[in-house]
Every structure is written in C-alpha cells, then in structure tokens.
Design an enzyme around this catalytic site. Structure first.
Site, PDB file in Angstrom:
ATOM      1  N   LYS A   1       0.835  -1.204   0.000  1.00  0.00           N
ATOM      2  CA  LYS A   1       0.000   0.000   0.000  1.00  0.00           C
ATOM      3  C   LYS A   1       0.874   1.259   0.000  1.00  0.00           C
ATOM      4  CE  LYS A   1      -4.098  -1.866   2.291  1.00  0.00           C
ATOM      5  NZ  LYS A   1      -5.048  -1.521   1.226  1.00  0.00           N
TER       6      LYS A   1
ATOM      7  N   GLU B   1      10.843   9.295   2.131  1.00  0.00           N
ATOM      8  CA  GLU B   1      12.290   9.152   1.900  1.00  0.00           C
ATOM      9  C   GLU B   1      12.671   7.666   1.866  1.00  0.00           C
ATOM     10  OE1 GLU B   1      14.784  11.417   1.450  1.00  0.00           O
ATOM     11  OE2 GLU B   1      13.340  13.048   1.366  1.00  0.00           O
TER      12      GLU B   1
ATOM     13  N   LYS C   1       8.903  -8.913  14.720  1.00  0.00           N
ATOM     14  CA  LYS C   1       9.454  -9.194  16.061  1.00  0.00           C
ATOM     15  C   LYS C   1       9.774 -10.683  16.170  1.00  0.00           C
ATOM     16  CE  LYS C   1       8.225  -6.988  20.419  1.00  0.00           C
ATOM     17  NZ  LYS C   1       8.488  -5.586  20.153  1.00  0.00           N
TER      18      LYS C   1
ATOM     19  N   ARG D   1       8.212   1.256   9.386  1.00  0.00           N
ATOM     20  CA  ARG D   1       8.621   2.634   9.687  1.00  0.00           C
ATOM     21  C   ARG D   1       8.744   3.410   8.382  1.00  0.00           C
ATOM     22  NH1 ARG D   1      13.358   2.555  13.530  1.00  0.00           N
ATOM     23  NH2 ARG D   1      11.715   2.094  15.028  1.00  0.00           N
TER      24      ARG D   1
ATOM     25  N   GLU E   1       1.997  -2.249  13.316  1.00  0.00           N
ATOM     26  CA  GLU E   1       2.373  -0.951  13.886  1.00  0.00           C
ATOM     27  C   GLU E   1       3.061  -0.128  12.812  1.00  0.00           C
ATOM     28  OE1 GLU E   1       4.311   0.146  18.030  1.00  0.00           O
ATOM     29  OE2 GLU E   1       5.872  -0.056  16.516  1.00  0.00           O
TER      30      GLU E   1
ATOM     31  N   GLU F   1      19.135   8.100  19.917  1.00  0.00           N
ATOM     32  CA  GLU F   1      18.691   8.014  21.325  1.00  0.00           C
ATOM     33  C   GLU F   1      18.577   6.551  21.748  1.00  0.00           C
ATOM     34  OE1 GLU F   1      15.381   7.753  24.407  1.00  0.00           O
ATOM     35  OE2 GLU F   1      15.517   6.864  22.427  1.00  0.00           O
TER      36      GLU F   1
HETATM   37  P1  GTP Z   1       6.057  -0.654  23.545  1.00  0.00           P
HETATM   38  O1  GTP Z   1       5.557  -1.514  24.663  1.00  0.00           O
HETATM   39  O2  GTP Z   1       7.550  -0.485  23.524  1.00  0.00           O
HETATM   40  O3  GTP Z   1       5.531  -1.127  22.212  1.00  0.00           O
HETATM   41  O4  GTP Z   1       5.467   0.800  23.824  1.00  0.00           O
HETATM   42  P2  GTP Z   1       3.956   1.297  23.785  1.00  0.00           P
HETATM   43  O5  GTP Z   1       3.021   0.153  23.631  1.00  0.00           O
HETATM   44  O6  GTP Z   1       3.733   2.247  24.911  1.00  0.00           O
HETATM   45  O7  GTP Z   1       3.883   2.062  22.407  1.00  0.00           O
HETATM   46  P3  GTP Z   1       4.552   3.401  21.898  1.00  0.00           P
HETATM   47  O8  GTP Z   1       3.668   3.790  20.766  1.00  0.00           O
HETATM   48  O9  GTP Z   1       4.756   4.442  22.964  1.00  0.00           O
HETATM   49  O10 GTP Z   1       5.996   2.956  21.379  1.00  0.00           O
HETATM   50  C1  GTP Z   1       6.123   1.964  20.434  1.00  0.00           C
HETATM   51  C2  GTP Z   1       7.482   2.017  19.744  1.00  0.00           C
HETATM   52  O11 GTP Z   1       7.852   3.363  19.421  1.00  0.00           O
HETATM   53  C3  GTP Z   1       8.656   1.501  20.526  1.00  0.00           C
HETATM   54  O12 GTP Z   1       8.762   0.105  20.461  1.00  0.00           O
HETATM   55  C4  GTP Z   1       9.829   2.200  19.811  1.00  0.00           C
HETATM   56  O13 GTP Z   1      10.125   1.596  18.566  1.00  0.00           O
HETATM   57  C5  GTP Z   1       9.239   3.565  19.516  1.00  0.00           C
HETATM   58  N1  GTP Z   1       9.493   4.504  20.629  1.00  0.00           N
HETATM   59  C6  GTP Z   1       8.605   4.894  21.558  1.00  0.00           C
HETATM   60  N2  GTP Z   1       9.168   5.744  22.431  1.00  0.00           N
HETATM   61  C7  GTP Z   1      10.445   5.902  22.059  1.00  0.00           C
HETATM   62  C8  GTP Z   1      11.555   6.650  22.576  1.00  0.00           C
HETATM   63  O14 GTP Z   1      11.462   7.354  23.571  1.00  0.00           O
HETATM   64  N3  GTP Z   1      12.741   6.539  21.905  1.00  0.00           N
HETATM   65  C9  GTP Z   1      12.889   5.792  20.791  1.00  0.00           C
HETATM   66  N4  GTP Z   1      14.094   5.757  20.199  1.00  0.00           N
HETATM   67  N5  GTP Z   1      11.877   5.057  20.273  1.00  0.00           N
HETATM   68  C10 GTP Z   1      10.676   5.106  20.908  1.00  0.00           C
HETATM   69 MG    MG Z   2       7.220  -1.858  20.467  1.00  0.00          MG
END
Ligand code: GTP
Ligand code: MG
Length: 215
Positions: free
Chosen positions: A32, A50, A57, A89, A151, A166
């Site tokens: 898509k 980009e 997983k 992503r 996701e 980070e």
């Molecule tokens: P997870 O249990 O990790 O999946 O988090 P969540 O269910 O609270 O979901 P959220 O949407 O907050 O984050 C999902 C994903 O976003 C993570 O697995 C990372 O890939 C990315 N992510 C979220 N927060 C951060 C962050 O502070 N730093 C970085 N580098 N990536 C982040």
């Molecule tokens: Mg995650």
C-alpha cells in the site's frame, strides 16, 4: 519428558504460523505504501517518502515483551497483547508529509485503524516525536481470512535521526539514564524539531516561487 518436547514443538509450530501471518500483513501494508509513493511521484514529481523499513518481532522478543507485561504466554494472549509484531517505519521528508501519508493509508477501505498516537503534536517527555498507528489488515489465507495488526511509525528524517541515536545511547544504560544526558537528549530533540519547522518553511516558500508546470 516426551510431553515437554511435544509442547515445545507445538509452540515452535505456533510461532511459525504466527510469523507467516504477520509477515503477510506487513507485506500488505508495504505494498500500500509503495503504491501511494509511486502515485504521488507520478502526480507531483515529488515523493513525500524518503525510505521505508519493516521488521518482524522475533519469538524471543515477543516472549520477553509478554514477560515484561506479566501476561501468560498463550497464542491468544500474544495476538491480543502484542500489537507490534509486524512493524513498518516510514521516514518522510517534511512534517506535513507524515500526516498526508497517514491519512492516505487510514482512509483505505480494508484498513481498520485500532489506535493513533500523535507524538508529533505531543512529543514524549524525553523529546521523542513520531506518529504511531496500529492498523488492522485482512490477510487472505487458503481457508480463512485473518486480521493482522501492524504498527506503523511515521516520522521525518530529523525525528528518525534523533530516535535512532537516542535508542543506541539509551540502551547502553541498564539503569536510569543520568540527568545531564536526559537533558542533553531533550535539547537535541528540540533542535531537531526546530530544523524540521525551518525546512518545512523553506519548502513552502520554494513551492510558492515555482511557476505552475505547463499542462
Ligand atoms: P512498547 O511496549 O515499547 O511497544 O510501547 P507502547 O506500547 O507504549 O507504544 P509506543 O507507541 O509508545 O511505542 C512503540 C514504539 O515506538 C517503541 O517500540 C519504539 O520503537 C518507539 N518509541 C517509543 N518511544 C520511544 C523513545 O522514547 N525513543 C525511541 N528511540 N523510540 C521510541
Ligand atoms: Mg514496540
């Protein structure tokens, strides 16, 4: 002993089946995105995207996440509780492109939006920015249709640059990150966000200057 071996075998089989379905869901969403990208390039001679990466997983990471959440490891629980087994992503050029891509994907008939987290509008306390969607997509198998959550993380190059580094820096620390590093990262995120806004302004100005293309 024989029961343990048979249970382990069944679990492996179940994960193989799960991977097959989630990989198919990932492929569907990737197709898509590729179609949207091609159409956009055709219409506007410009691509809002980009680059795109995908990841599935691993069973090990799935089990780790289940343990972290305190959920009992059953296949039903994995399907219900871990919604980022299939991840895509999308790195865009400008902030407004992230929303354009998200809207174009979400309005498609076979895409069911389960969750939207807009960390671009409201960044995380550490400075993290990105637009997160969990979408559900039907996968047509020989005898059934399964709905697979995927996701989708959509962000700009500057947001991706910050998040990638980070992640690298943060994971070096097993414990709490020291205050001075936390502050440094937050400042860097603010710099990245400023750069995004500046590039977006320049992009808008250039578009206004450009003469309309001959029809
Ligand atoms: P997870 O249990 O990790 O999946 O988090 P969540 O269910 O609270 O979901 P959220 O949407 O907050 O984050 C999902 C994903 O976003 C993570 O697995 C990372 O890939 C990315 N992510 C979220 N927060 C951060 C962050 O502070 N730093 C970085 N580098 N990536 C982040
Ligand atoms: Mg995650």
């Amino acid at each position: 002993m024989r029961e343990r071996v048979s249970a382990a075998f069944e679990l492996r089989e179940a994960f193989a089946r799960l991977s097959l379905e989630y990989q198919a869901g990932l492929d569907e969403v990737l197709t898509k995105i590729n179609i949207l990208r091609a159409e956009f390039e055709h219409l506007h001679e410009y691509s809002p995207i980009e680059h795109v990466t995908t990841r599935l997983k691993s069973p090990k990471s799935i089990m780790k996440k289940m343990r972290r959440k305190g959920d009992v490891l059953t296949l039903g629980n994995v399907r219900e509780c871990v919604r980022d087994i299939a991840g895509i992503r999308i790195v865009c050029s400008f902030i407004q492109d992230t929303y354009k891509v998200a809207e174009a994907l979400m309005k498609q008939q076979d895409v069911n939006v389960l969750e939207i987290k807009d960390y671009i509008k409201d960044s995380k306390p550490n400075g993290y920015q990105s637009l997160h969607l969990i979408v559900e997509i039907p996968v047509f198998l020989s005898h059934e249709v399964v709905k697979v959550p995927v996701e989708v993380q959509i962000r700009t190059i500057a947001m991706d640059f910050w998040a990638s580094l980070e992640h690298k820096i943060y994971y070096k620390f097993d414990t709490e990150i020291p205050d001075f590093l936390r502050e440094g990262l937050l400042e860097a995120a603010e710099t990245a966000a400023r750069l995004d806004r500046q590039m977006e302004e320049i992009h808008t100005e250039v578009r206004q200057l450009r003469p309309p293309s001959p029809s």
